[in-house]
Design an enzyme around this catalytic site. Structure first.
Site, PDB file in Angstrom:
ATOM      1  N   GLU A 196      37.672  47.897  78.557  1.00 29.90           N
ATOM      2  CA  GLU A 196      36.353  47.847  77.930  1.00 29.90           C
ATOM      3  C   GLU A 196      35.406  46.934  78.721  1.00 29.90           C
ATOM      4  OE1 GLU A 196      37.267  46.508  74.016  1.00 29.90           O
ATOM      5  OE2 GLU A 196      38.530  48.234  73.568  1.00 29.90           O
ATOM      6  N   ALA A 241      39.006  51.566  72.459  1.00 31.70           N
ATOM      7  CA  ALA A 241      40.221  52.091  71.816  1.00 31.70           C
ATOM      8  C   ALA A 241      41.423  51.536  72.566  1.00 31.70           C
ATOM      9  CB  ALA A 241      40.217  53.613  71.836  1.00 31.70           C
ATOM     10  N   GLU A 242      41.878  50.350  72.129  1.00 31.65           N
ATOM     11  CA  GLU A 242      42.938  49.667  72.870  1.00 31.65           C
ATOM     12  C   GLU A 242      44.229  50.470  72.938  1.00 31.65           C
ATOM     13  OE1 GLU A 242      39.861  46.806  71.807  1.00 31.65           O
ATOM     14  OE2 GLU A 242      41.008  48.247  70.602  1.00 31.65           O
ATOM     15  N   PHE A 278      39.834  40.788  74.396  1.00 33.98           N
ATOM     16  CA  PHE A 278      40.228  39.513  73.799  1.00 33.98           C
ATOM     17  C   PHE A 278      41.642  39.661  73.255  1.00 33.98           C
ATOM     18  CE2 PHE A 278      35.636  39.052  73.633  1.00 33.98           C
ATOM     19  CZ  PHE A 278      35.440  37.711  73.927  1.00 33.98           C
ATOM     20  N   ASP A 279      42.308  38.527  73.074  1.00 31.19           N
ATOM     21  CA  ASP A 279      43.705  38.512  72.651  1.00 31.19           C
ATOM     22  C   ASP A 279      43.965  39.338  71.401  1.00 31.19           C
ATOM     23  OD1 ASP A 279      42.233  36.548  71.184  1.00 31.19           O
ATOM     24  OD2 ASP A 279      42.969  35.031  72.578  1.00 31.19           O
ATOM     25  N   PRO A 311      45.792  46.602  68.137  1.00 31.17           N
ATOM     26  CA  PRO A 311      45.881  48.053  67.943  1.00 31.17           C
ATOM     27  C   PRO A 311      46.753  48.753  68.984  1.00 31.17           C
ATOM     28  CG  PRO A 311      43.629  47.324  67.626  1.00 31.17           C
ATOM     29  CD  PRO A 311      44.380  46.158  68.183  1.00 31.17           C
ATOM     30  N   HIS A 366      38.923  36.492  68.410  1.00 28.87           N
ATOM     31  CA  HIS A 366      38.517  36.190  69.779  1.00 28.87           C
ATOM     32  C   HIS A 366      39.298  35.013  70.358  1.00 28.87           C
ATOM     33  CE1 HIS A 366      35.165  38.550  68.234  1.00 28.87           C
ATOM     34  NE2 HIS A 366      34.815  38.798  69.479  1.00 28.87           N
TER      35      HIS A 366
END
Length: 331
Positions: A28, A58-59, A82-83, A88, A128
């Site tokens: 992303e 869309a991880e 981010f962590d 997902p 985050h």
């Protein structure tokens, strides 16, 4: 050359793209924007959209896409912005990324890297700033590494991209802007080897990722208390370098493990168990931990209470039974 950690990671990605046409970078906002933390700054412009490109938000799809590409002979390097955004994709990581080699009896491997900016120290809100390392280290089939210095950021990322195994690459967000002299010759230790950042004789501080710099600062402050502190940077969380860590603890006789993640069920518990099992007869005191609190990540204004700092670590060192006088029962 003085280089920040973010710049060192950028250089590692660029050199990997130059050296191997199979390497692809995607995630992303990693393309034109260059990533939220600018780690991929300029890469799309220099290498083209076929080598570094943006994906939908869309991880799970990002990681699933990378699985297919790795199976097809590519070496994808994907970014979870981010962590906590990575959750997902957790099913893809645990069910497929970690297990495909075993599932196919070694016929297929997944040489891929999942970059995850992680931990706190930037005043970010929940989702985050999270320390999720224990989820990944508990998953057999994954390598998990985290740099504590800009030099290691370059060396470890180059090694991770060339690894035949899937690698979870945890990047400490609060250290992105820390700078040091970096050489781009890849002359550092092996990816799965811990290093002694500072030699000492009284106590071993075991840290990784964002806490390495804090441990080094603590070691300097400890001299005023008369303690000579050795600092071990784990670098690789899985596999674990028992040899380097236990050699240090046998030398000093005392140990403290430091990490940002919550203490209960945290990664440090595994480190304490391994050190205690292997160094029991050399220990002068129980191995202690300094960790984040057992709470969801707090609001930015309260973050300082969550993160281990020099004072908390020094207070813990002071509890390591420095008085060798035997305890008399009932006294």
């Amino acid at each position: 050359m003085t280089t920040t950690m973010a710049q060192a990671l950028n250089a590692a990605l660029r050199d990997a793209l130059k050296d191997d046409d199979r390497v692809l970078v995607f995630g992303e906002d990693v393309g034109t924007l260059g990533g939220v933390f600018r780690v991929t700054d300029g890469i799309t412009a220099d290498f083209g959209e076929d080598r570094c490109f943006d994906t939908p938000l869309a991880e799970s799809g990002i990681v699933g896409f990378a699985v297919g590409m790795a199976m097809g002979g590519f070496r994808p390097v994907v970014e979870m912005q981010f962590d906590a955004f990575a959750y997902p994709a957790f099913e893809q990581i645990t069910s497929h990324v970690a297990k495909l080699r075993n599932r196919t009896r070694g016929a297929l491997s997944l040489p891929m890297v999942i970059r995850i900016p992680y931990a706190g120290g930037i005043g970010g809100v929940e989702h985050h700033c999270d320390s999720s390392e224990a989820y990944y280290t508990h998953t057999a089939g994954l390598r998990v590494v985290t740099p504590g210095t800009a030099q290691d950021a370059y060396d470890l990322l180059r090694d991770a991209i060339e690894s035949p195994d899937p690698v979870i690459f945890l990047e400490p967000k609060c250290r992105y802007w820390s700078a040091e002299d970096v050489t781009f010759t890849r002359s550092g230790p092996a990816m799965d080897q811990a290093v002694i950042r500072r030699p000492g004789k009284d106590v071993t501080l075991i840290a990784y990722g964002p806490m390495v710099a804090t441990a080094m600062e603590t070691a300097e402050a400890a001299t005023a208390e008369g303690w000579d502190v050795e600092v071990v940077d784990l670098r690789s969380l899985s596999p674990f370098d028992d040899e380097t860590v236990t050699a240090s603890v046998r030398h000093t006789g005392r140990a403290v493990v430091v990490h940002e993640a919550a203490g209960f069920g945290g990664y440090g518990a595994e480190v304490v168990a391994r050190v205690t099992e292997q160094c029991f007869h050399q220990l002068h005191a129980p191995v202690l931990r300094v960790t984040g609190l057992d709470i969801p990540y707090p609001a930015p204004k309260l973050e300082r209470h969550q993160l281990p700092d020099v004072d908390r670590i020094l207070d813990t060192i002071a509890r390591l039974q420095w008085d060798d006088t035997p305890v008399v029962a009932g006294a």
